[in-house]
Design an enzyme around this catalytic site. Structure first.
Site, PDB file in Angstrom:
ATOM      1  N   LYS A   1       0.835  -1.196   0.000  1.00  0.00           N
ATOM      2  CA  LYS A   1       0.000   0.000   0.000  1.00  0.00           C
ATOM      3  C   LYS A   1       0.873   1.250   0.000  1.00  0.00           C
ATOM      4  CE  LYS A   1      -3.924   2.078   2.520  1.00  0.00           C
ATOM      5  NZ  LYS A   1      -4.804   1.942   3.707  1.00  0.00           N
TER       6      LYS A   1
ATOM      7  N   SER B   1      -9.665   2.370   2.800  1.00  0.00           N
ATOM      8  CA  SER B   1      -8.821   3.081   1.857  1.00  0.00           C
ATOM      9  C   SER B   1      -7.898   2.166   1.074  1.00  0.00           C
ATOM     10  CB  SER B   1      -7.968   4.106   2.613  1.00  0.00           C
ATOM     11  OG  SER B   1      -7.086   3.457   3.524  1.00  0.00           O
TER      12      SER B   1
ATOM     13  N   SER C   1      -9.817  -0.009   7.044  1.00  0.00           N
ATOM     14  CA  SER C   1      -9.252   0.071   5.697  1.00  0.00           C
ATOM     15  C   SER C   1      -8.514  -1.173   5.223  1.00  0.00           C
ATOM     16  CB  SER C   1      -8.311   1.278   5.596  1.00  0.00           C
ATOM     17  OG  SER C   1      -9.031   2.478   5.726  1.00  0.00           O
TER      18      SER C   1
END
Length: 509
Positions: A84, A159, A183
């Site tokens: 990420k 997210s 997330s």
């Protein structure tokens, strides 16, 4: 699609160790898969913001050289991973999904990044996310939306939608996400993958670009429970560079996953949180959750209903605490030190340059949360808003303590609905925030939690997640339950839930 991209991380690592296949071959197969299906925000999954093919192949070659020399390889050496883009990397940009950090090259590796490299894990690149990890759909990224591989017209969660989508599209067998209010778990639920939020402090936050420091936690994402456990073991553990890092042994999550796969939960006490269900929950989500609860009972667990009365205040408390910390953390992006700099033509003051930069660099959601947090922390309102929210946080932690005095784990749906269409909620922040209804309490209290695949909703054929919550530093209980459920479902489904996912060859939105 290469057969290598369908294998689990554990299978790939074993094949590399025995020489059945080289790490370079494994990495190239995944790079080819990414080239075939990832595309752009306009056409494709668009899970990756930056792909480091040369660096990945070089890292894979180094693993092959170690094997040829007879060196011991780690349990995940040679396995590709999607990282990420909120975790800093010295050899790749870290944008955090924001124009403010477009092209920014960090001067150091995060502790998570370093531990991945030390384990011989091959980092393919950086994945898309909502700007500064603020969002539930990955629609807030400055670099375009990521699409759900199950249905390219729908969101992959947020997210960390990029990491989850990369797994579901078979672009990588492993990924790292971060979880501030759900997330990791919410994207896992809507993509049919496994996502774990470790105990707060169980994985170092050093080098994780901060959203809300008291809530953020990096964790493993994978397609199977065992793969997630193996990755958890690599990244977890005390880090003196992180003052919030817990100086305790990492729970033996791998042993728990292997034990759970035997399918016996006799003696385990499971609490169903009655406040996390009912009105506002999609019928198909509740049906699959009820099926999962019945399965837990069938596997030998004792299932009881548990009340956590203050969980219903978690959402409003979270959306005061998080923006307040965002307001403080994002103040550092002032155009003076690094990142975007707008209007510095010699005619403007530093304050004007700062204002122009922040105005153009931050997206709408980031601005919304900065303003809300600044207001909540302002003189005259601090006690009324931020102070009260922190009191609610304490009450939620006490709810968990009371519940865990009765049961070993708590369960709920991971999300109230399945993946919704892209654009459906982007202009309705309150509707978007409701996606984190079930996941937020664990961030506020800091305990461990995870999402595991629980089947497909009848209405739309999209994945549903089972949310499991465990006490602080009892992360192994998550893997015990997740592996037992996974093994039982595998016998019903003929494999993992992703075996039922639509093919993405010749992908088009």
């Amino acid at each position: 699609m290469s057969a290598l991209t369908r294998k689990t991380a554990a299978e790939l690592a074993a094949a590399v160790r025995t020489g059945e296949v080289s790490a370079v071959e494994v990495t190239q197969a995944h790079l080819d898969r990414i080239a075939a299906v990832d595309g752009t925000a306009e056409a494709g999954v668009h899970a990756f913001l930056h792909l480091d093919a040369d660096g990945a192949l070089a890292a894979a070659a180094a693993v092959d050289e170690k094997r040829a020399a007879g060196d011991d390889l780690g349990p995940l050496a040679g396995v590709p991973l999607a990282l990420k883009d909120v975790i800093v990397t010295s050899d790749m940009p870290t944008t955090v999904g924001s124009k403010l950090l477009e092209g920014w090259q960090p001067p150091y590796d995060a502790t998570v990044t370093r531990r991945l490299r030390d384990a011989g894990i091959v980092i393919l690149g950086k994945t898309n996310l909502d700007e500064f990890a603020m969002g539930s759909s990955t629609e807030n990224s400055a670099y375009g939306v990521t699409r759900n591989p199950w249905d390219l017209t729908r969101i992959p969660g947020g997210s960390g939608g990029g990491s989850a989508a990369a797994l579901a599209a078979f672009e990588a067998p492993l990924a790292i996400g971060t979880d501030t209010g759900g997330s990791i778990r919410q994207p896992a639920a809507v993509t049919g993958t496994v996502g774990v939020k470790p105990t707060y402090g169980g994985v170092s936050r050093y080098g994780l670009v901060a959203c809300a420091s008291s809530l953020d936690q990096a964790g493993p994402c994978a397609r199977t429970v065992l793969d997630a456990a193996l990755l958890h073991t690599v990244i977890a553990g005390h880090d003196p560079l992180d003052s919030t890092s817990i100086d305790q042994p990492v729970p033996d999550v791998v042993a728990a996953a292997r034990r759970g796969a035997e399918g016996d939960l006799t003696g385990l006490r499971v609490g169903v949180v009655k406040e996390l269900g009912g009105e506002g929950y999609q019928a198909g989500v509740e049906a699959r959750f009820n099926d999962a609860v019945a399965l837990l009972s069938k596997l030998g667990a004792e299932v009881v209903e548990v009340s956590c009365p203050h969980f219903k205040y978690g959402l409003p408390a979270y959306y005061l605490i998080l923006p307040s910390e965002v307001s403080s953390n994002l103040a550092r992006f002032d155009a003076m030190r690094y990142g975007l700099r707008v209007g510095d033509d010699g005619t403007r003051s530093a304050e004007e340059v700062m204002s122009l930069t922040r105005g153009q660099g931050f997206g709408a959601e980031a601005k919304r949360r900065i303003m809300l947090g600044t207001y909540a922390l302002s003189s005259g309102y601090y006690d009324a808003y931020y102070g009260q929210a922190q009191k609610v946080r304490t009450l939620i932690a006490r709810d968990f303590e009371a519940a865990f005095a009765q049961v070993d784990v708590l369960v709920s749906p991971t999300t109230p609905t399945t993946a919704f269409p892209i654009g459906e909620k982007v202009d309705d922040p309150l509707a978007m925030y409701m996606n984190d209804l079930c996941t937020i309490p664990s961030n506020l209290a800091g305990n461990a939690s995870a999402s595991f695949p629980a089947g497909l909703a009848d209405e739309d054929g999209l994945p549903v997640g089972l949310h499991v919550m465990a006490p602080v530093m009892a992360d192994d209980r998550l893997y015990l339950v997740g592996a037992a459920v996974e093994a039982a479902y595998a016998s019903q489904w003929g494999g993992t839930l992703l075996e039922q996912a639509p093919a993405l060859e010749g992908i088009a939105p």
